[in-house]
Scaffold this motif. Structure first.
Motif, PDB file in Angstrom:
ATOM      1  N   LYS A   1     -30.402  -6.607   2.319  1.00  0.00           N
ATOM      2  CA  LYS A   1     -31.012  -6.879   1.020  1.00  0.00           C
ATOM      3  C   LYS A   1     -30.044  -7.467  -0.007  1.00  0.00           C
ATOM      4  O   LYS A   1     -30.253  -7.349  -1.217  1.00  0.00           O
ATOM      5  CB  LYS A   1     -31.658  -5.610   0.441  1.00  0.00           C
ATOM      6  CG  LYS A   1     -32.728  -5.005   1.319  1.00  0.00           C
ATOM      7  CD  LYS A   1     -33.884  -5.965   1.576  1.00  0.00           C
ATOM      8  CE  LYS A   1     -34.967  -5.335   2.433  1.00  0.00           C
ATOM      9  NZ  LYS A   1     -36.074  -6.274   2.720  1.00  0.00           N
ATOM     10  N   GLN A   2     -28.990  -8.126   0.450  1.00  0.00           N
ATOM     11  CA  GLN A   2     -28.122  -8.846  -0.475  1.00  0.00           C
ATOM     12  C   GLN A   2     -28.839 -10.120  -0.924  1.00  0.00           C
ATOM     13  O   GLN A   2     -29.524 -10.753  -0.137  1.00  0.00           O
ATOM     14  CB  GLN A   2     -26.794  -9.182   0.203  1.00  0.00           C
ATOM     15  CG  GLN A   2     -26.018  -7.951   0.645  1.00  0.00           C
ATOM     16  CD  GLN A   2     -24.726  -8.309   1.345  1.00  0.00           C
ATOM     17  OE1 GLN A   2     -23.757  -8.687   0.705  1.00  0.00           O
ATOM     18  NE2 GLN A   2     -24.722  -8.204   2.663  1.00  0.00           N
ATOM     19  N   THR A   3     -28.659 -10.527  -2.164  1.00  0.00           N
ATOM     20  CA  THR A   3     -29.439 -11.630  -2.716  1.00  0.00           C
ATOM     21  C   THR A   3     -28.705 -12.964  -2.578  1.00  0.00           C
ATOM     22  O   THR A   3     -27.487 -13.043  -2.748  1.00  0.00           O
ATOM     23  CB  THR A   3     -29.755 -11.390  -4.197  1.00  0.00           C
ATOM     24  OG1 THR A   3     -28.544 -11.186  -4.918  1.00  0.00           O
ATOM     25  CG2 THR A   3     -30.643 -10.162  -4.346  1.00  0.00           C
ATOM     26  N   PHE A   4     -29.483 -14.016  -2.277  1.00  0.00           N
ATOM     27  CA  PHE A   4     -28.924 -15.366  -2.251  1.00  0.00           C
ATOM     28  C   PHE A   4     -28.627 -15.884  -3.661  1.00  0.00           C
ATOM     29  O   PHE A   4     -27.686 -16.624  -3.868  1.00  0.00           O
ATOM     30  CB  PHE A   4     -29.926 -16.335  -1.596  1.00  0.00           C
ATOM     31  CG  PHE A   4     -29.960 -16.277  -0.094  1.00  0.00           C
ATOM     32  CD1 PHE A   4     -28.927 -16.793   0.663  1.00  0.00           C
ATOM     33  CD2 PHE A   4     -31.045 -15.717   0.563  1.00  0.00           C
ATOM     34  CE1 PHE A   4     -28.956 -16.763   2.039  1.00  0.00           C
ATOM     35  CE2 PHE A   4     -31.084 -15.670   1.946  1.00  0.00           C
ATOM     36  CZ  PHE A   4     -30.045 -16.193   2.693  1.00  0.00           C
ATOM     37  N   ASN A   5     -29.496 -15.543  -4.621  1.00  0.00           N
ATOM     38  CA  ASN A   5     -29.413 -16.086  -5.980  1.00  0.00           C
ATOM     39  C   ASN A   5     -29.569 -17.605  -5.977  1.00  0.00           C
ATOM     40  O   ASN A   5     -28.838 -18.328  -6.667  1.00  0.00           O
ATOM     41  CB  ASN A   5     -28.098 -15.697  -6.663  1.00  0.00           C
ATOM     42  CG  ASN A   5     -28.034 -14.214  -6.981  1.00  0.00           C
ATOM     43  OD1 ASN A   5     -29.058 -13.552  -7.114  1.00  0.00           O
ATOM     44  ND2 ASN A   5     -26.829 -13.669  -7.082  1.00  0.00           N
ATOM     45  N   GLN A   6     -30.548 -18.088  -5.215  1.00  0.00           N
ATOM     46  CA  GLN A   6     -30.810 -19.529  -5.172  1.00  0.00           C
ATOM     47  C   GLN A   6     -31.484 -19.990  -6.459  1.00  0.00           C
ATOM     48  O   GLN A   6     -31.961 -19.178  -7.247  1.00  0.00           O
ATOM     49  CB  GLN A   6     -31.698 -19.885  -3.976  1.00  0.00           C
ATOM     50  CG  GLN A   6     -33.163 -19.456  -4.103  1.00  0.00           C
ATOM     51  CD  GLN A   6     -33.443 -18.124  -3.448  1.00  0.00           C
ATOM     52  OE1 GLN A   6     -32.580 -17.248  -3.407  1.00  0.00           O
ATOM     53  NE2 GLN A   6     -34.658 -17.968  -2.929  1.00  0.00           N
ATOM     54  N   LYS A   7     -31.536 -21.322  -6.668  1.00  0.00           N
ATOM     55  CA  LYS A   7     -32.242 -21.900  -7.809  1.00  0.00           C
ATOM     56  C   LYS A   7     -33.714 -22.016  -7.453  1.00  0.00           C
ATOM     57  O   LYS A   7     -34.069 -22.566  -6.404  1.00  0.00           O
ATOM     58  CB  LYS A   7     -31.670 -23.291  -8.130  1.00  0.00           C
ATOM     59  CG  LYS A   7     -32.364 -24.019  -9.267  1.00  0.00           C
ATOM     60  CD  LYS A   7     -32.008 -23.393 -10.605  1.00  0.00           C
ATOM     61  CE  LYS A   7     -32.640 -24.173 -11.748  1.00  0.00           C
ATOM     62  NZ  LYS A   7     -32.022 -25.515 -11.893  1.00  0.00           N
ATOM     63  N   ASN A   8     -34.584 -21.505  -8.286  1.00  0.00           N
ATOM     64  CA  ASN A   8     -36.026 -21.532  -8.043  1.00  0.00           C
ATOM     65  C   ASN A   8     -36.353 -20.836  -6.725  1.00  0.00           C
ATOM     66  O   ASN A   8     -35.874 -19.747  -6.483  1.00  0.00           O
ATOM     67  CB  ASN A   8     -36.561 -22.960  -8.101  1.00  0.00           C
ATOM     68  CG  ASN A   8     -36.382 -23.580  -9.463  1.00  0.00           C
ATOM     69  OD1 ASN A   8     -36.434 -22.900 -10.484  1.00  0.00           O
ATOM     70  ND2 ASN A   8     -36.132 -24.877  -9.501  1.00  0.00           N
ATOM     71  N   PHE A   9     -37.112 -21.477  -5.825  1.00  0.00           N
ATOM     72  CA  PHE A   9     -37.577 -20.801  -4.620  1.00  0.00           C
ATOM     73  C   PHE A   9     -36.808 -21.189  -3.362  1.00  0.00           C
ATOM     74  O   PHE A   9     -36.254 -20.363  -2.673  1.00  0.00           O
ATOM     75  CB  PHE A   9     -39.071 -21.081  -4.399  1.00  0.00           C
ATOM     76  CG  PHE A   9     -39.953 -20.539  -5.483  1.00  0.00           C
ATOM     77  CD1 PHE A   9     -40.137 -19.178  -5.651  1.00  0.00           C
ATOM     78  CD2 PHE A   9     -40.590 -21.393  -6.364  1.00  0.00           C
ATOM     79  CE1 PHE A   9     -40.945 -18.672  -6.655  1.00  0.00           C
ATOM     80  CE2 PHE A   9     -41.403 -20.903  -7.368  1.00  0.00           C
ATOM     81  CZ  PHE A   9     -41.586 -19.547  -7.517  1.00  0.00           C
TER      82      PHE A   9
END
Length: 294
Positions: free
Chosen positions: A65-73
Motif C-alpha cells: 500500500k505504498q503510494t505512487f503519488n502520480q499526477k492525476n490518474f
C-alpha cells in the motif's frame, strides 16, 4: 473574415466533447504527456516488452500500500513491476523551444547504465540529458535545463535494458513550440476531458469560476448513469457534474478563450436536466460576456 475572441461557458450541466477550430494558444506539451488517455497514444514502443499498453495504469499504490503519488490518474509503471522485462519507448519528435526547461515524474530502480529517461537528439541519437530511477516506485520530480539545445529536434526516450529492475514515468512537460501542433486536432485544450483533470486555468484548460457543481469528482469514465442508462460519450472520460455532490450543488465552469475563424462550426455532446434558465452551455463573447449561443 470576422474574428471574435470567445469562451465556452458551462452552467451546472453534464456535458461531453466539444470541437472548436483554431485555438489561441499552442499545445503546452508533447502528446499524452501524462498517459491520461489510458494508453500509449503519442508514444512509440521501439523494442522489447518493458513498456506496453498494460503498463499504463491508474493504480495509486504498490507493494504494501505504498503510494505512487502520480499526477492525476494514469501513469506508466515499467513492466508493471515485472523486472524481467526489457525494452525501449520514445515520445514523438519535437523541436525544443521556449526556455528549454523540461520536467517529469519518475520512479523505479536506480541504475543509470540500464534504466534511464533521456532527452535524445533526433539527428544522431546522442543523449543530451539523462536521469535514472530513484530507488522507489513513489514518484519524484526531475528537471532538466536544456536551454543549450533550444532549436534542436529531440525526443524523450525511456530505456530498460536490465532484467533486475524497472523504471516509471508520468507528467512529462516540455516547452510549447509550433512543431507540437502537428498532431493536435483543432480544438480548445482538453476539449474532451481525456486528460482527466480540469487543468488549472493559468496553465490551460478549464476554470471553475464559482460554486461547487464542477470539481475533480465530476470527471468520470462511467459507462452508465443508471442501470441500463448509457451515457454514449466519446472516448474514455466525460464531465458528469452530478457525480460530485448530486443535483444540490451549483456552479459555473469556463473554457479558456479562443478565436473563432474558418467556418465557425462548433459541436458538442450534452446531457442532463432540461432547464434552459439554470442548466446550459453557452458561447460567450469575451469582451462583454454576452451569450451568443445557448
Amino acid at each position: 473574415m470576422k474574428v471574435v475572441s470567445l469562451t465556452v461557458l458551462f452552467v451546472i450541466s453534464s456535458l461531453m466533447p466539444i470541437n472548436i477550430s483554431n485555438p489561441v494558444h499552442a499545445q503546452t506539451t508533447i502528446a499524452n504527456p501524462s498517459f491520461e488517455t489510458g494508453d500509449l497514444t503519442g508514444w512509440k514502443i521501439v523494442s522489447g516488452n518493458a513498456f506496453n499498453e498494460k503498463d499504463v495504469t491508474d493504480e495509486s499504490s504498490y507493494w504494501d500500500k505504498q503510494t505512487f503519488n502520480q499526477k492525476n490518474f494514469w501513469h506508466i509503471w515499467g513492466g508493471r513491476g515485472d523486472d524481467s522485462k526489457v525494452g525501449v519507448m520514445q515520445s514523438e519528435a519535437f523541436t525544443l523551444g521556449g526556455d528549454g526547461q523540461i520536467d517529469f515524474l519518475t520512479g523505479g530502480d536506480s541504475d543509470a547504465d540500464h534504466l534511464s529517461i533521456s532527452l535524445v537528439r533526433e539527428s544522431d541519437g546522442v543523449e543530451l540529458m539523462k536521469e535514472t530511477g530513484t530507488g522507489t516506485d513513489t514518484y519524484s520530480k526531475k528537471s532538466w535545463d536544456a536551454s543549450a539545445h533550444i532549436g534542436t529536434v529531440v525526443r524523450i526516450k525511456v530505456v530498460d535494458s536490465t532484467t533486475t529492475g524497472h523504471i516509471n514515468l508520468d507528467d512529462v512537460n516540455v516547452p510549447a513550440t509550433s512543431s507540437l501542433n502537428d498532431h493536435v486536432e483543432p480544438s480548445i485544450y482538453n476539449h474532451d476531458f481525456e486528460y482527466t483533470a480540469l487543468t488549472p486555468y493559468e496553465i490551460r484548460g478549464w476554470e471553475i469560476v464559482s460554486g461547487d457543481a464542477f470539481g475533480p469528482e465530476s470527471l468520470v469514465h462511467e459507462e452508465e448513469w443508471s442501470e441500463g442508462g448509457e451515457f454514449l460519450h466519446e472516448g474514455r472520460y466525460h464531465l458528469w457534474n452530478f457525480n460530485d455532490g448530486g443535483d444540490d450543488q451549483v456552479g459555473e465552469l469556463h473554457s479558456e478563450p479562443f478565436t473563432i475563424d474558418q467556418n465557425g462550426g462548433i459541436d458538442f455532446l450534452i446531457g442532463g436536466g432540461n432547464d434552459e434558465e439554470n442548466l446550459y452551455v453557452a458561447l460567450v463573447r469575451t469582451s462583454d460576456g454576452k451569450e451568443l449561443r445557448k
